[in-house]
Scaffold this motif. Structure first.
Motif, PDB file in Angstrom:
ATOM      1  N   SER A  85     -18.573  13.087 -99.118  1.00 31.26           N
ATOM      2  CA  SER A  85     -18.169  12.179 -98.057  1.00 31.26           C
ATOM      3  C   SER A  85     -17.638  10.861 -98.624  1.00 31.26           C
ATOM      4  O   SER A  85     -18.326  10.180 -99.386  1.00 31.26           O
ATOM      5  N   THR A 135     -19.761   7.863 -97.399  1.00 30.54           N
ATOM      6  CA  THR A 135     -21.033   7.802 -98.121  1.00 30.54           C
ATOM      7  C   THR A 135     -20.852   7.101 -99.459  1.00 30.54           C
ATOM      8  O   THR A 135     -21.637   6.226 -99.827  1.00 30.54           O
ATOM      9  N   PHE A 145     -29.238   7.212 -97.661  1.00 27.61           N
ATOM     10  CA  PHE A 145     -30.247   8.257 -97.888  1.00 27.61           C
ATOM     11  C   PHE A 145     -31.084   8.619 -96.656  1.00 27.61           C
ATOM     12  O   PHE A 145     -31.622   9.718 -96.585  1.00 27.61           O
ATOM     13  N   GLN A 181     -30.187  12.010 -94.100  1.00 29.89           N
ATOM     14  CA  GLN A 181     -30.576  13.299 -94.670  1.00 29.89           C
ATOM     15  C   GLN A 181     -32.104  13.450 -94.688  1.00 29.89           C
ATOM     16  O   GLN A 181     -32.638  14.520 -94.364  1.00 29.89           O
ATOM     17  N   SER A 182     -32.809  12.374 -95.019  1.00 26.55           N
ATOM     18  CA  SER A 182     -34.276  12.403 -95.054  1.00 26.55           C
ATOM     19  C   SER A 182     -34.842  12.661 -93.669  1.00 26.55           C
ATOM     20  O   SER A 182     -35.728  13.504 -93.486  1.00 26.55           O
ATOM     21  N   GLN A 201     -33.340  14.035 -91.144  1.00 28.18           N
ATOM     22  CA  GLN A 201     -32.985  15.397 -90.738  1.00 28.18           C
ATOM     23  C   GLN A 201     -33.946  16.422 -91.365  1.00 28.18           C
ATOM     24  O   GLN A 201     -34.414  17.345 -90.681  1.00 28.18           O
ATOM     25  N   THR A 202     -34.241  16.242 -92.652  1.00 34.43           N
ATOM     26  CA  THR A 202     -35.149  17.172 -93.340  1.00 34.43           C
ATOM     27  C   THR A 202     -36.539  17.118 -92.717  1.00 34.43           C
ATOM     28  O   THR A 202     -37.153  18.153 -92.473  1.00 34.43           O
TER      29      THR A 202
END
Lengths: 90, 90
Positions: free
Chosen positions: A37, A40, B20, B23-24, B26-27
């Motif tokens: 990305s 990102t 970060f 993603q964290s 979501q996990t």
């Protein structure tokens, strides 16, 4: 506390480098930026540059060294993503 | 330089969090830890804990706040990976 405090900075920096460098080195080597990305990496680069300058402000050699290494790799990857986008938009 | 120096720390911390955290989160939400590396998260957690303690040593509230947020999420994910490994090894 001085030696232990300074040591903590090196442990932190080395852990961060160990976690992020292998993927960065692989991306730079393979030149495969598919699925990465742009936004990102723009934000990541601003973050790294800010950590480096903040490290200068705090006189922390550990923050300057390890974040600079991350910044160099992230900048190369960012440049590769931009070149890849340009190629595909032509 | 004081206000600008402190501001740099906040910019750096927010950039790191923005990169970060999605993603964290979501996990943690999906509870899907397939493909996540146990060793990577062990090293990442040691790194985050070291950055927090190093932040205490440097009296940097920005390093303490933003690395603590990362540490909490990374610890939850590490715990989930360990639980997942245990389940599959039974």
């Amino acid at each position: 506390m001085d030696i232990w405090g300074e040591l903590l900075g090196y442990i932190a920096g080395i852990c961060t480098a160990v976690v992020f460098l292998p993927q960065s080195i692989q991306t730079v080597k393979t030149k495969n930026v598919q699925g990465l990305s742009l936004l990102t990496y723009v934000i990541y680069n601003i973050g790294m540059l800010s950590w480096i300058l903040y490290g200068v402000y705090l006189h922390s050699i550990q923050m300057i060294i390890f974040n600079s290494i991350s910044f160099v790799f992230a900048s190369i990857i960012l440049y590769m993503i931009i070149q890849d986008r340009k190629k595909h938009s032509m």
